[in-house]
Design a protein around this motif. Structure first.
Motif, PDB file in Angstrom:
ATOM      1  N   UNK A  34       0.813  -1.224   0.000  1.00 23.58           N
ATOM      2  CA  UNK A  34       0.000   0.000   0.000  1.00 23.58           C
ATOM      3  C   UNK A  34       0.847   1.275   0.000  1.00 23.58           C
ATOM      4  N   UNK A  35       2.136   1.120   0.289  1.00 19.76           N
ATOM      5  CA  UNK A  35       2.986   2.295   0.418  1.00 19.76           C
ATOM      6  C   UNK A  35       2.876   2.952   1.777  1.00 19.76           C
ATOM      7  N   UNK A  36       2.140   2.336   2.676  1.00 22.17           N
ATOM      8  CA  UNK A  36       1.982   2.844   4.034  1.00 22.17           C
ATOM      9  C   UNK A  36       2.415   1.779   5.030  1.00 22.17           C
ATOM     10  N   UNK A  37       2.580   2.193   6.282  1.00 20.57           N
ATOM     11  CA  UNK A  37       2.893   1.233   7.329  1.00 20.57           C
ATOM     12  C   UNK A  37       2.173   1.634   8.612  1.00 20.57           C
ATOM     13  N   UNK A  38       2.059   0.690   9.516  1.00 26.60           N
ATOM     14  CA  UNK A  38       1.289   0.910  10.747  1.00 26.60           C
ATOM     15  C   UNK A  38       1.882   2.034  11.598  1.00 26.60           C
TER      16      UNK A  38
END
Length: 255
Positions: A34-38
């Motif tokens: 997604x290109x994101x992280x938690x």
């Protein structure tokens, strides 16, 4: 979806709301690609105090069975040592802590630290004070509180149905998670030097433990995660007792 395998405190039953736990490995799968992280997403939420929702582009299926026992009941357990002074005996000091607990799912230790430790200390204190030749002027109430983990229900019930008038209650001392680590912490005590001195002197003379304190916070500041916050909101001075690890100490599983 709650990102932790330890049962979440303050989770009440809400019809129509599906609630379950997922492991961080599952979360990593959600974020993958997604290109994101938690970590950065949580940091964004904390910074802006707004949701950071986005589509993961993934689908997941979760299957589970649960049973809601609507008839379930709980009760506070209260012990009383009457005061000896003709006037001050009408004033009350409460020493309390919750005796319900949650555990690490799939492991044996439900509530050993949170909060069987506080419950054990309260009962030991009650026994010692009952046998002591020194009798206190004010009445002391020892209360083992139910329903803390699912919404602070026991504390709310007591404050709504007090055994002694709220206006006659001088202070509430909350013992929560006092079972691990060599350090001793007393929250809120710095704002009351005469009370702080009693604990500081006792620690210096008898206990000899690393000792941390903090100033009293206004009721309603932060999320109410402890029974003490309920007593504080009702105008009772509430103090928090807990323990902490020193650097280098072997850490035990949290619960």
């Amino acid at each position: 979806l709650y990102i932790r395998k330890i049962a979440n405190p303050n989770t009440s039953y809400n019809k129509g709301l599906i609630y379950c736990h997922i492991d961080e490995k599952v979360v990593a799968d959600f974020f993958f690609g997604t290109g994101k992280d938690l970590k950065s997403t949580l940091a964004q939420i904390k910074e802006t105090l707004k949701p950071a929702s986005f589509s993961t582009g993934k689908k997941a299926t979760i299957s589970a069975e649960g049973v809601y026992h609507a008839e379930g009941k709980a009760a506070n357990v209260i012990g009383i040592i009457p005061g000896t002074d003709p006037v001050l005996k009408d004033e009350v000091i409460i020493i309390g802590g919750h005796f319900d607990g949650v555990g690490d799912l799939g492991r044996v230790m439900p509530g050993a630290h949170d909060n069987a430790s506080g419950s054990a200390d309260i009962m030991a204190a009650a026994k010692a004070m009952a046998k002591s030749p020194v009798k206190l002027k004010r009445t002391v109430v020892f209360i083992l509180i139910a329903g803390e983990e699912c919404g602070l229900y026991g504390a709310k019930h007591y404050c709504e149905n007090p055994v002694f008038p709220i206006e006659k209650t001088v202070a509430y001392f909350n013992l929560d998670m006092v079972g691990v680590g060599s350090g001793l912490r007393v929250g809120g005590i710095e704002s009351f030097p005469h009370i702080l001195k009693c604990f500081q002197d006792a620690n210096d003379e008898f206990i000899h433990r690393p000792f941390r304190t903090s100033k009293y916070r206004k009721p309603g500041v932060g999320r109410p995660r402890s029974d003490g916050s309920i007593f504080a909101k009702d105008g009772i001075k509430a103090f928090w007792f807990g323990t902490f690890y020193q650097m280098g100490e072997q850490r035990l599983p949290f619960y």
